[in-house]
Design a protein around this motif. Structure first.
Motif, PDB file in Angstrom:
ATOM      1  N   LYS A  40      23.784  68.951  68.772  1.00  0.00           N
ATOM      2  CA  LYS A  40      22.800  68.766  67.647  1.00  0.00           C
ATOM      3  C   LYS A  40      22.638  67.172  68.106  1.00  0.00           C
ATOM      4  O   LYS A  40      21.582  66.267  68.209  1.00  0.00           O
ATOM      5  N   GLY A  41      23.295  66.779  67.911  1.00  0.00           N
ATOM      6  CA  GLY A  41      23.704  65.305  68.060  1.00  0.00           C
ATOM      7  C   GLY A  41      23.542  65.319  69.458  1.00  0.00           C
ATOM      8  O   GLY A  41      22.256  63.855  69.482  1.00  0.00           O
TER       9      GLY A  41
ATOM     10  N   ILE B  81      23.807  63.107  56.151  1.00  0.00           N
ATOM     11  CA  ILE B  81      23.871  64.077  55.117  1.00  0.00           C
ATOM     12  C   ILE B  81      22.643  65.184  55.430  1.00  0.00           C
ATOM     13  O   ILE B  81      22.960  66.233  55.043  1.00  0.00           O
ATOM     14  N   ILE B  82      21.504  65.057  56.398  1.00  0.00           N
ATOM     15  CA  ILE B  82      21.075  66.319  56.856  1.00  0.00           C
ATOM     16  C   ILE B  82      22.141  66.952  57.241  1.00  0.00           C
ATOM     17  O   ILE B  82      21.699  68.471  56.919  1.00  0.00           O
ATOM     18  N   ILE B  83      23.276  66.784  57.975  1.00  0.00           N
ATOM     19  CA  ILE B  83      24.049  67.571  58.462  1.00  0.00           C
ATOM     20  C   ILE B  83      24.736  68.383  57.487  1.00  0.00           C
ATOM     21  O   ILE B  83      24.730  69.093  57.722  1.00  0.00           O
ATOM     22  N   GLY B  84      24.936  67.772  56.738  1.00  0.00           N
ATOM     23  CA  GLY B  84      26.215  67.911  55.456  1.00  0.00           C
ATOM     24  C   GLY B  84      25.438  69.145  54.621  1.00  0.00           C
ATOM     25  O   GLY B  84      25.980  70.131  54.488  1.00  0.00           O
ATOM     26  N   THR B  85      23.707  68.980  54.550  1.00  0.00           N
ATOM     27  CA  THR B  85      23.183  70.003  53.611  1.00  0.00           C
ATOM     28  C   THR B  85      23.022  71.208  54.853  1.00  0.00           C
ATOM     29  O   THR B  85      23.451  71.773  54.144  1.00  0.00           O
ATOM     30  N   THR B  86      23.042  71.199  56.196  1.00  0.00           N
ATOM     31  CA  THR B  86      22.750  72.086  56.643  1.00  0.00           C
ATOM     32  C   THR B  86      24.008  72.873  56.470  1.00  0.00           C
ATOM     33  O   THR B  86      24.184  74.024  56.498  1.00  0.00           O
ATOM     34  N   ILE B  87      25.175  72.163  56.380  1.00  0.00           N
ATOM     35  CA  ILE B  87      26.614  72.722  56.714  1.00  0.00           C
ATOM     36  C   ILE B  87      26.515  73.743  55.527  1.00  0.00           C
ATOM     37  O   ILE B  87      27.175  74.560  55.478  1.00  0.00           O
TER      38      ILE B  87
ATOM     39  N   LEU C   2      28.945  64.487  65.331  1.00  0.00           N
ATOM     40  CA  LEU C   2      29.886  65.634  64.825  1.00  0.00           C
ATOM     41  C   LEU C   2      30.635  65.030  63.476  1.00  0.00           C
ATOM     42  O   LEU C   2      31.295  65.762  63.068  1.00  0.00           O
ATOM     43  N   LEU C   3      30.704  63.768  63.601  1.00  0.00           N
ATOM     44  CA  LEU C   3      30.767  62.654  62.562  1.00  0.00           C
ATOM     45  C   LEU C   3      30.442  64.373  61.495  1.00  0.00           C
ATOM     46  O   LEU C   3      31.260  64.183  60.253  1.00  0.00           O
TER      47      LEU C   3
END
Ligand SMILES: Nc1ncnc2c1ncn2[C@@H]1O[C@H](COP(=O)(O)OP(=O)(O)O)[C@@H](O)[C@H]1O
Ligand SMILES: [Mg+2]
Lengths: 282, 234
Positions: A222-223, A181-187, A268-269
């Motif tokens: 990042k992962g 979710i956080i990665i989604g927000t970052t993107i 990546l996911l």
């Protein structure tokens, strides 16, 4: 590739907080997997040690005929789970007790000890369920008085292991979901901040894959960093426990590498899941 | 090169932007697209570069029917079309060179080929000495030249320009217009939206005029309902 990496660095510089947060949640996710994984690993090792000594002892009723006993032993040794069956006379039992237990030092009369059969199970059949199963079958012989095995604490160890494993997986998945979710927000924020650039890229004929690539590389890197961090944390925890509590063993390098790559895959996911959706809005 | 047949474009909130627009622009041709603000010029250009697809009718660009072009084929078509806007659309944090190079990097051009090509293009648009300047260090005319250089990176067969001189003073306008003519003379067709009638009248290029979403005059057809000079620039 050069362009891709420039974009990645730019992204990190633009939103350092979210980037850090992404890395940290991925690290936590894998740390949870790692800690509980370690617990499972060590309990498993301990259990394997214990299991080698798992023995089922069947005490025989007085006056049992030797023919009946040897017939039963033949039957039992034919059970698929059974590795070894041996008869223990009262004298042997006493000798063993005298060797292991100080309070038997002065006992010389073996007649109060019942004769017994010891059953050892094959590897892979030493879990509580198999043990119980075999025990029940042995109990059906009429001349068997009582059957004993290290039931309680073996089962307890198994329970601890299973609960720890499940807790680790649940907690790890929870953190992984948060990371995604956080990665989604970052993107989303990056796409917004760079919408002008992205629309120019499209205008001059960049493919979707090309536009998407920096985001995927970013998530993966990042992962990986999160995975390394988790490895470090887990290793630290493991050595603290080893120094202060009990000797523990750590993951072998293969598993550790797999864990770090797992971090990359979570990253990546997370990116793959949201990048297409957000890019379409630009 | 470009072929509109009975094109209708309806936007979700603002309604009909184009009604039954039919025209074609040939290979190597220079055509003006004129008409008052809100007439539908930009919409036509967006249909050409496949930023939009028609609600009804057909748009063909370089042989491709845009409405049935798979999404992943769009970049390939875009590389055959150079695009220039009124507001230049340069990246402020990159130099003139980097802005031009960006368009090449994006298409995966080999790195060593890029810098030679970039300096050749900047020379072509008359900015050989300004390669390391940032957009805000350049005049409007110079910025538009950078944008034109960028539009040319892939040797387009068509250059689409939406009010390219709209933000420029007379002198810069003349310079940029001359540049577009030179480019056209070297091969690519040019479709230029403008409401600068001075510019339109100075040449005898093809004029396509739209008003309220309808094609009202096409100098190639001679069927004008309106005359070029009656258009009211805004
Ligand atoms: N992206 C859009 N969404 C909705 N309506 C739009 C959009 N772009 C243009 N329009 C509408 O379409 C009509 C034509 O606009 P446009 O093609 O920009 O005209 P021009 O470029 O000739 O000034 C206008 O009424 C405008 O409000
Ligand atoms: Mg317009």
């Amino acid at each position: 590739m050069r362009l891709t990496f420039r974009e990645v660095m730019l992204g990190v510089r633009r939103s350092p907080l979210l980037s850090t947060l992404s890395v940290v949640t991925i690290a936590f996710s894998l740390f949870a997997f790692g800690l509980f994984g370690l617990l499972v690993l060590n309990v498993d090792r301990a259990l394997r040690g214990v299991e080698e000594h798992v023995e089922i002892v069947a005490f025989l009723a007085d006056g049992t005929l030797p023919e009946a006993v040897s017939a039963a032993m033949g039957d039992i040794s034919a059970f698929p789970e059974v590795a070894l069956v041996q008869q223990v006379s009262p004298e042997q039992a006493l000798a063993r007790a005298r060797a292991e237990l100080p309070e038997f030092q002065d006992v010389f009369d073996a007649s109060f000890l019942p004769p017994s059969i010891e059953v050892r199970l094959k590897e892979g059949h030493r879990d509580p369920v198999s043990v119980k199963d075999v025990t029940q079958r042995i109990q059906t012989y009429p001349f068997v008085d009582d059957v004993r095995y290290g039931e309680d604490w073996v089962k307890k160890l198994y329970d601890i292991r299973n609960i720890a494993g499940a807790a680790g997986i649940a907690l790890g998945l929870l953190f992984a979901a948060v990371a995604v979710i956080i990665i989604g927000t970052t993107i989303r924020m990056t796409v917004l901040a760079r919408s002008r650039e992205i629309s120019i890229m499209r205008l001059v004929g960049a493919t979707d894959g090309f536009v998407r690539r920096p985001f995927l590389v970013d998530g993966f890197l990042k992962g990986l960093v999160g995975g390394l961090l988790a490895l470090l944390l887990t290793w630290g925890a493991s050595s603290v426990i080893s120094h202060n509590l009990i000797q523990t063993s750590f993951f072998d390098p293969g598993i550790a590498t797999l864990g770090v790559i797992g971090g990359g895959i979570i990253g990546l996911l997370g990116s793959a899941l949201s990048v297409g959706r957000h890019l379409r809005r630009v | 090169m470009i072929r509109f047949s009975h094109v209708v474009k309806e936007y979700p909130r603002t309604g009909l932007a184009l009604q039954d627009v039919t025209f074609r622009v040939n290979k190597g041709e220079f055509a003006f697209l004129t008409g008052p603000s809100g007439a539908g010029k930009s919409t036509i250009l967006r249909l050409v570069i496949v930023e939009e697809t028609p609600t009804a009718g057909e748009v063909r660009v370089s042989g491709s029917l845009t409405s049935s072009l798979p999404r992943k084929e769009i970049p390939r078509l875009r590389r055959k079309i150079g695009v220039v806007f009124q507001d230049f659309r340069l990246l402020e944090d990159r130099t003139a060179e980097e802005n031009v190079a960006f368009a090449l990097e994006v298409t995966g051009a080999p790195r060593d080929a890029i810098s030679a090509r970039v300096s050749r293009l900047l020379t072509q648009v008359g900015l050989a000495s300004k390669g390391t300047s940032y957009p805000k260090e350049l005049s409007g005319g110079e910025q538009q030249r950078v944008a034109i250089a960028r539009a040319l990176v892939n040797d387009p067969v068509l250059l689409v320009a939406d009010e390219p001189t709209g933000n420029l003073d007379d002198r810069a306008t003349r310079g940029v217009f001359q540049l577009l003519r030179d480019i056209n003379a070297a091969g690519p067709a040019v479709l230029m939206a403008t409401h600068n009638l001075e510019l339109v009248k100075r040449t005898d290029y093809r004029v396509i005029e739209v008003n309220r979403g309808q094609l009202v005059f096409d100098s190639a057809e001679g069927n004008g309902a309106g005359v070029v000079s009656t258009s009211t620039p805004t």
